[in-house]
Design a protein around this motif. Structure first.
Motif, mmCIF file in Angstrom:
data_model
loop_
_atom_site.group_PDB
_atom_site.id
_atom_site.type_symbol
_atom_site.label_atom_id
_atom_site.label_comp_id
_atom_site.label_asym_id
_atom_site.label_seq_id
_atom_site.Cartn_x
_atom_site.Cartn_y
_atom_site.Cartn_z
ATOM 1 N N THR A 60 60.091 56.535 -3.495
ATOM 2 C CA THR A 60 60.570 57.531 -4.445
ATOM 3 C C THR A 60 59.694 58.776 -4.404
ATOM 4 O O THR A 60 60.192 59.905 -4.378
ATOM 5 N N LYS A 61 58.393 58.551 -4.370
ATOM 6 C CA LYS A 61 57.456 59.670 -4.332
ATOM 7 C C LYS A 61 57.626 60.481 -3.038
ATOM 8 O O LYS A 61 57.639 61.722 -3.060
ATOM 9 N N LEU A 62 57.770 59.797 -1.909
ATOM 10 C CA LEU A 62 57.933 60.482 -0.634
ATOM 11 C C LEU A 62 59.255 61.260 -0.576
ATOM 12 O O LEU A 62 59.302 62.390 -0.056
ATOM 13 N N LEU A 63 60.311 60.667 -1.110
ATOM 14 C CA LEU A 63 61.601 61.364 -1.128
ATOM 15 C C LEU A 63 61.544 62.611 -2.011
ATOM 16 O O LEU A 63 62.127 63.642 -1.671
ATOM 17 N N ALA A 64 60.828 62.527 -3.115
ATOM 18 C CA ALA A 64 60.659 63.683 -3.997
ATOM 19 C C ALA A 64 59.865 64.774 -3.284
ATOM 20 O O ALA A 64 60.198 65.969 -3.358
ATOM 21 N N GLU A 65 58.820 64.372 -2.581
ATOM 22 C CA GLU A 65 58.016 65.344 -1.831
ATOM 23 C C GLU A 65 58.858 66.003 -0.732
ATOM 24 O O GLU A 65 58.784 67.203 -0.507
ATOM 25 N N LYS A 66 59.685 65.203 -0.071
ATOM 26 C CA LYS A 66 60.551 65.732 0.984
ATOM 27 C C LYS A 66 61.520 66.761 0.414
ATOM 28 O O LYS A 66 61.736 67.827 1.010
ATOM 29 N N GLU A 67 62.091 66.477 -0.719
ATOM 30 C CA GLU A 67 63.021 67.410 -1.368
ATOM 31 C C GLU A 67 62.311 68.710 -1.737
ATOM 32 O O GLU A 67 62.826 69.803 -1.523
ATOM 33 N N LYS A 68 61.120 68.581 -2.274
ATOM 34 C CA LYS A 68 60.324 69.753 -2.644
ATOM 35 C C LYS A 68 60.009 70.597 -1.405
ATOM 36 O O LYS A 68 60.120 71.820 -1.426
ATOM 37 N N ASN A 69 59.648 69.932 -0.308
ATOM 38 C CA ASN A 69 59.359 70.636 0.939
ATOM 39 C C ASN A 69 60.605 71.338 1.484
ATOM 40 O O ASN A 69 60.515 72.453 1.997
ATOM 41 N N SER A 70 61.744 70.685 1.379
ATOM 42 C CA SER A 70 62.987 71.286 1.851
ATOM 43 C C SER A 70 63.305 72.563 1.081
ATOM 44 O O SER A 70 63.760 73.555 1.666
ATOM 45 N N GLU A 71 63.058 72.548 -0.222
ATOM 46 C CA GLU A 71 63.277 73.742 -1.036
ATOM 47 C C GLU A 71 62.334 74.871 -0.617
ATOM 48 O O GLU A 71 62.740 76.028 -0.506
ATOM 49 N N LYS A 72 61.079 74.532 -0.360
ATOM 50 C CA LYS A 72 60.108 75.539 0.080
ATOM 51 C C LYS A 72 60.522 76.136 1.429
ATOM 52 O O LYS A 72 60.434 77.340 1.640
ATOM 53 N N ILE A 73 60.952 75.259 2.332
ATOM 54 C CA ILE A 73 61.379 75.715 3.662
ATOM 55 C C ILE A 73 62.562 76.665 3.539
ATOM 56 O O ILE A 73 62.603 77.708 4.207
ATOM 57 N N ALA A 74 63.513 76.354 2.686
ATOM 58 C CA ALA A 74 64.674 77.216 2.494
ATOM 59 C C ALA A 74 64.250 78.591 1.964
ATOM 60 O O ALA A 74 64.733 79.629 2.435
ATOM 61 N N LYS A 75 63.337 78.593 0.997
ATOM 62 C CA LYS A 75 62.844 79.862 0.443
ATOM 63 C C LYS A 75 62.099 80.667 1.494
ATOM 64 O O LYS A 75 62.265 81.886 1.604
ATOM 65 N N LEU A 76 61.257 80.009 2.273
ATOM 66 C CA LEU A 76 60.494 80.701 3.309
ATOM 67 C C LEU A 76 61.411 81.227 4.418
ATOM 68 O O LEU A 76 61.192 82.326 4.939
ATOM 69 N N SER A 77 62.423 80.470 4.765
ATOM 70 C CA SER A 77 63.377 80.933 5.778
ATOM 71 C C SER A 77 64.121 82.169 5.295
ATOM 72 O O SER A 77 64.313 83.126 6.056
ATOM 73 N N ALA A 78 64.516 82.160 4.036
ATOM 74 C CA ALA A 78 65.202 83.330 3.469
ATOM 75 C C ALA A 78 64.264 84.531 3.463
ATOM 76 O O ALA A 78 64.674 85.656 3.789
ATOM 77 N N ARG A 79 63.011 84.316 3.126
ATOM 78 C CA ARG A 79 62.032 85.415 3.121
ATOM 79 C C ARG A 79 61.820 85.954 4.531
ATOM 80 O O ARG A 79 61.712 87.159 4.739
ATOM 81 N N ASN A 80 61.765 85.054 5.525
ATOM 82 C CA ASN A 80 61.622 85.492 6.909
ATOM 83 C C ASN A 80 62.807 86.352 7.341
ATOM 84 O O ASN A 80 62.625 87.332 8.069
#
Length: 81
Positions: A6-26
């Motif tokens: 559960t903890k790893l899946l939550a971390e993965k989701e959080k990372n995916s959100e960060k990646i999406a934001k960073l990709s949009a910024r790029n």
């Protein structure tokens, strides 16, 4: 479910959100860089007093003749005999 999973899946989701934001910024950054490059090109063309038609003709002539060598700072053109 295992708490570690559960903890790893939550971390993965959080990372995916960060990646999406960073990709949009790029993408925003790429757009800004392109805009600034275009403004630089327009400025150079205006400084030499070329019209858009003259620039288009120059670029077409360059395209047909192939790339020209680029000289480094301090380097001189070779003498042609």
């Amino acid at each position: 479910m295992n708490p570690k999973i559960t903890k790893l899946l939550a971390e993965k989701e959080k990372n995916s959100e960060k990646i999406a934001k960073l990709s949009a910024r790029n993408e925003e950054i790429d757009s800004q860089v392109t805009e600034l490059e275009n403004l630089d090109i327009v400025g150079m063309v205006r400084r030499v007093g070329m019209t858009p038609d003259q620039l288009a003709a120059l670029m077409e002539a360059a395209r047909q003749s192939g790339p020209l060598p680029v000289l480094s700072a301090g380097e001189e053109e070779p003498e042609h005999e």
